[in-house]
Design a protein around this motif. Sequence first.
Motif, PDB file in Angstrom:
ATOM      1  N   LYS A  59      63.611  57.869   5.711  1.00  0.00           N
ATOM      2  CA  LYS A  59      63.004  58.915   4.898  1.00  0.00           C
ATOM      3  C   LYS A  59      61.826  58.367   4.100  1.00  0.00           C
ATOM      4  O   LYS A  59      60.800  59.037   3.935  1.00  0.00           O
ATOM      5  CB  LYS A  59      64.047  59.518   3.956  1.00  0.00           C
ATOM      6  N   GLN A  60      61.972  57.136   3.628  1.00  0.00           N
ATOM      7  CA  GLN A  60      60.869  56.494   2.910  1.00  0.00           C
ATOM      8  C   GLN A  60      59.668  56.311   3.829  1.00  0.00           C
ATOM      9  O   GLN A  60      58.520  56.574   3.438  1.00  0.00           O
ATOM     10  CB  GLN A  60      61.330  55.143   2.373  1.00  0.00           C
ATOM     11  N   LEU A  62      58.918  58.135   6.430  1.00  0.00           N
ATOM     12  CA  LEU A  62      58.340  59.457   6.662  1.00  0.00           C
ATOM     13  C   LEU A  62      57.390  59.842   5.542  1.00  0.00           C
ATOM     14  O   LEU A  62      56.269  60.294   5.784  1.00  0.00           O
ATOM     15  CB  LEU A  62      59.449  60.510   6.771  1.00  0.00           C
ATOM     16  N   ASN A  63      57.825  59.661   4.323  1.00  0.00           N
ATOM     17  CA  ASN A  63      57.027  60.087   3.181  1.00  0.00           C
ATOM     18  C   ASN A  63      55.820  59.186   2.926  1.00  0.00           C
ATOM     19  O   ASN A  63      54.782  59.657   2.469  1.00  0.00           O
ATOM     20  CB  ASN A  63      57.909  60.150   1.929  1.00  0.00           C
ATOM     21  N   GLU A  64      55.940  57.918   3.246  1.00  0.00           N
ATOM     22  CA  GLU A  64      54.841  56.984   2.969  1.00  0.00           C
ATOM     23  C   GLU A  64      53.863  56.852   4.129  1.00  0.00           C
ATOM     24  O   GLU A  64      52.674  56.576   3.911  1.00  0.00           O
ATOM     25  CB  GLU A  64      55.408  55.605   2.636  1.00  0.00           C
ATOM     26  N   THR A  68      58.261  57.991  11.232  1.00  0.00           N
ATOM     27  CA  THR A  68      59.118  56.804  11.240  1.00  0.00           C
ATOM     28  C   THR A  68      58.446  55.672  12.000  1.00  0.00           C
ATOM     29  O   THR A  68      58.500  54.508  11.584  1.00  0.00           O
ATOM     30  CB  THR A  68      60.469  57.137  11.899  1.00  0.00           C
ATOM     31  N   THR A 176      55.160  71.585   8.239  1.00  0.00           N
ATOM     32  CA  THR A 176      55.166  70.574   7.180  1.00  0.00           C
ATOM     33  C   THR A 176      53.969  70.795   6.267  1.00  0.00           C
ATOM     34  O   THR A 176      52.820  70.621   6.694  1.00  0.00           O
ATOM     35  CB  THR A 176      55.120  69.154   7.778  1.00  0.00           C
ATOM     36  N   ARG A 178      52.317  69.286   3.835  1.00  0.00           N
ATOM     37  CA  ARG A 178      51.267  68.288   3.598  1.00  0.00           C
ATOM     38  C   ARG A 178      50.389  68.060   4.824  1.00  0.00           C
ATOM     39  O   ARG A 178      49.257  67.580   4.699  1.00  0.00           O
ATOM     40  CB  ARG A 178      51.880  66.970   3.139  1.00  0.00           C
ATOM     41  N   HIS A 201      61.107  65.339   4.994  1.00  0.00           N
ATOM     42  CA  HIS A 201      59.904  65.069   4.216  1.00  0.00           C
ATOM     43  C   HIS A 201      60.086  65.563   2.784  1.00  0.00           C
ATOM     44  O   HIS A 201      60.828  66.501   2.520  1.00  0.00           O
ATOM     45  CB  HIS A 201      58.695  65.792   4.816  1.00  0.00           C
ATOM     46  N   SER A 202      59.347  64.950   1.856  1.00  0.00           N
ATOM     47  CA  SER A 202      59.212  65.547   0.540  1.00  0.00           C
ATOM     48  C   SER A 202      58.043  66.529   0.613  1.00  0.00           C
ATOM     49  O   SER A 202      57.087  66.296   1.337  1.00  0.00           O
ATOM     50  CB  SER A 202      58.935  64.476  -0.517  1.00  0.00           C
ATOM     51  N   HIS A 203      58.148  67.619  -0.138  1.00  0.00           N
ATOM     52  CA  HIS A 203      57.168  68.677   0.022  1.00  0.00           C
ATOM     53  C   HIS A 203      56.566  69.106  -1.309  1.00  0.00           C
ATOM     54  O   HIS A 203      57.225  69.132  -2.340  1.00  0.00           O
ATOM     55  CB  HIS A 203      57.799  69.903   0.683  1.00  0.00           C
ATOM     56  N   GLU A 204      55.317  69.479  -1.241  1.00  0.00           N
ATOM     57  CA  GLU A 204      54.633  70.107  -2.354  1.00  0.00           C
ATOM     58  C   GLU A 204      53.796  71.220  -1.760  1.00  0.00           C
ATOM     59  O   GLU A 204      53.144  71.040  -0.725  1.00  0.00           O
ATOM     60  CB  GLU A 204      53.746  69.103  -3.084  1.00  0.00           C
TER      61      GLU A 204
END
Length: 229
Positions: A59-60, A62-64, A68, A176, A178, A201-204
């Motif tokens: 997960k890290q 994915l977000n960074e 993967t 997604t 972003r 993912h983290s989302h905004e």
Amino acid sequence: MSPLPSQLDLSHIDAWVFDLDDTLYPREQGVMNLVQGRINAFMVDAVGLPSDEARILQKQFLNEHGTTLAGLMANYAIDPEKFLREVHDVPLDTLEPNPRLDVVLARLPGKKYVLTNGARFHAARVLARIGITDRFDGVFAIEDMDLTPKPAPSTYRHFIERFTIDASRAVFFEDTPRNLVPAKALGMATVLIGDSLGDGHSHELGDWIDARAPDLLDFLTPFSLKDAA
């Protein structure tokens, strides 16, 4: 509050760009759950961590890094071709053919493209299973990105250069949030498909999203009927 799909003017659009997984078919059909299982297994082997810790690291990544694979390549010595082959070679039994989507895509004015972080062979299998392969004028997969995934801005620039797309006359559909940011920065119209939850993912959410729609087919149908009329 996000605009309603009906409020989005796409009369100028001549390039329709689609993400693949969880966009051209509903997330509920479960293909990405199978891919995620393969990714989890690959992560455990690659990083030598227990499954739960490997999942946290994934997960890290994915977000960074966006994918993967990108995270693994930045931190471990892995074979990217082996990764793409193993994680995408999943059964597609749960993926439903969609003849209605085929008809709707055929009626849209202009050209259609797929822009996906997935592998080429995965995109080919998914499009064939849905029954919409012939509706697309091009597919831009992770191999075409030199393994630099969305949302890297350079990937979007290479995509529009490859197919000579005028970004101001293009619309991009993605699940997604972003991944819509660079498309909007280039001048594309942007549509968020689905609820954008449950994908790791983290989302905004922000003003780079022009419209939101729970289902792609429902969103596209009025535009295809408008053109047909």
